[in-house]
Structures are given as structure tokens and as C-alpha cells.
Write a protein that holds these residues in place. Structure first.
Motif: not given
Length: 288
Positions: A61-62, A69-75, A198-200
Motif C-alpha cells: 500500500r502506498g 491518492p491524497g494527503e500522505v498518511a502513515e502506514s 506521497d513517498d511511501a
């Protein structure tokens, strides 16, 4: 082995893309090759060494085709472990063998702690389990700083700090955080901020992967055979030291693989390790 077949799998908050190289004549468990944030494209060479069995690769994911898509959120590793649980369930093939590299090894250990029945053998190669290091406070602070740098200044300055961190040989000194920031241009990285966030690796996984608390009681009790791999040419870099620390916590001896952290690579992403020798070692480990 048949031609590569690509599928998608909807999971909470993402759509995963995964590839199957099928060998219906094989009696061996399916072999799942995973990284994080490295996607399926990073395992093309290694997959080719296992044409005698069905091989599955995926984009976490990511990352790559599984972009969110969208704002970077923590995975978190728990998020990735749940994705892997759902992917293995969708394959519907019984327990699989897993080779997991780097952040993928952290995620795979989280999977085995929760769902050991899904994995026969896990080969976790150099998981950056930074909490297990004696210099954990300095390392974890560096990871937080890399993430903050990315959010503030973009990928070039943050990636330069990441490369310096993972290339450092030996424990980090107490004054590491006070050292001058490396020049992105010295690594061939962009110095201008393109505005993307958006970098994983730098945005989604940097803190959560390195800060993850592994459930060693669950791992020691798991039915899964766990093998920890370290690179022969990795020196005393962060991931190699962390892998040795994980092995010690599990009470097992790590297995040395040819090459360094990406010893399996055959030119993917411009990196080449020792893929033939690496694959031979992996085959031997899986056969034990």
C-alpha cells in the motif's frame, strides 16, 4: 511457469496490485516475495530463479501501482500485515513460504505474530527493527528527523539523510543529530522541492517501520519456521545490526546471504547485488 498474471485486491484504505507467476505442476508452497516500500518490480530477477514453483509478488500500500491518492498518511506494519493476511487468503493456496526484504521483513514478522498458520517458512532479510538496537534512541530520532525533513523540504534533502543513515557503519554516535545535513546533490538527488508528499518510504513508513514493537513472545511461539537473513557485505549497517538483534531475541542464529541489503537485485532500480548466489542460498534455506 506461466506468463505473469496481474490482479488487484481491495483492502481497507487501498487497492493492492499483485502478480502471479504460476507453476501448476509444482508441489511446493507458493513463494511470496515482498519488500516495503519496494514493490513487485524489485523482485523480477529473484522470481526468475524459482520458475519451478508458483511465485507471487506485490506492491505494498502506498507504493508503485498500489499508490494511495491524497494527503500522505502513515502506514504501519500492522496495516501491511493485515494486507498480507488478506492477500494470502485471496490466493487460497494454504500456507506459503515468504522471502521478505527490509521493511517487508518487518511487515512479515508482524504477519507471522498474528497469523502463523498462513506461513510455513519466513525468511526475513535484514529487517530494520531499530528498537532492538543499543543505539535505538539516536536511530529513532534520526528517523523522525528524516520524516520531518521530507514534510518540510521534500524528497531530496530527506533521501540524502536516509542514505547517510542506512550507509553508516556501526552504532550511531551520540552527536549524530548535530552533524551537518548532507547535500542532496552529492547523491544525485534533486535540490528543488517539487511539492509532492506521497513517498511511501519517507512519508508513510519511515517512523512506523523503525519504531515498531515486535511481539517476540508470539514469534517464538509461532508454528512458522522463522529464518533471519543478514548480508555478507552489509558490514555493521543499521539493518544488518537490527537483523542480528532480532535473531538474538528469537534465540536463533542468523543466516548469511551473499551481497548486502539488496543482494538479490539484478539491476532493478539500478541496483545489482549477487542474485545468482543469493537465490541459491535462499533455495537451500527453504529446502531445509
Amino acid at each position: 511457469m506461466t506468463e505473469l498474471e496481474t490482479y488487484t485486491l481491495a483492502v481497507p484504505g487501498a487497492v493492492l496490485h499483485y502478480d502471479v507467476r504460476r507453476n501448476d505442476a509444482s508441489t511446493e508452497p507458493v513463494l511470496l516475495l515482498i519488500g516495503s516500500p519496494m514493490g513487485a518490480a524489485g523482485f523480477v530477477t529473484l522470481a526468475g530463479h524459482f520458475a519451478d514453483r508458483t511465485v507471487v509478488t506485490y506492491d505494498p500500500r502506498g507504493a508503485e501501482r498500489s499508490k494511495i491518492p491524497g494527503e500522505v498518511a502513515e502506514s504501519t506494519p500492522d496495516d501491511h500485515a493485515d494486507d498480507l493476511h488478506r492477500l494470502i487468503s485471496a490466493l487460497d493456496v494454504g500456507p506459503v513460504d515468504v522471502f521478505a526484504s527490509s521493511g517487508g521483513a518487518v511487515n512479515a514478522l508482524a504477519l507471522v505474530a498474528r497469523h502463523p498458520e498462513q506461513v510455513r517458512t519466513l525468511v526475513a532479510h535484514e529487517p530494520p527493527a531499530s528498537r532492538e538496537l543499543p543505539d535505538r534512541e539516536v536511530v529513532l530520532a534520526a528517523c523522525v528527523d528524516i520524516n520531518a525533513t521530507y514534510r518540510r523540504s521534500g524528497s531530496g534533502p530527506a533521501m540524502a539523510k536516509f542514505i547517510r543513515l542506512v550507509s553508516h557503519d556501526g552504532p550511531l554516535p551520540a552527536g549524530y543529530a548535530d552533524e551537518p545535513a548532507p547535500d542532496p546533490a552529492a547523491f544525485g538527488l534533486p535540490t528543488e522541492d517539487d511539492g509532492s508528499r506521497d513517498d511511501a518510504l519517507l512519508g508513510r513508513n519511515m517512523i512506523s517501520c523503525n519504531h515498531y514493537r515486535h511481539d517476540f513472545d508470539a514469534l517464538r511461539a509461532a508454528s512458522t519456521r522463522i529464518v533471519i537473513g543478514v548480508g555478507a557485505a552489509s558490514g555493521e549497517t543499521l539493518a544488518r545490526r537490527a537483523a542480528a538483534a532480532v535473531a538474538e531475541r528469537l534465540g536463533i542464529t542468523p543466516v548469511t546471504f551473499p551481497g548486502n541489503h539488496i543482494g538479490f537485485a539484478g539491476g532493478e532500480y539500478g541496483q545489482t547485488g549477487e542474485p545468482d548466489a543469493f537465490a541459491a542460498t535462499l533455495r537451500s534455506v527453504l529446502a531445509d
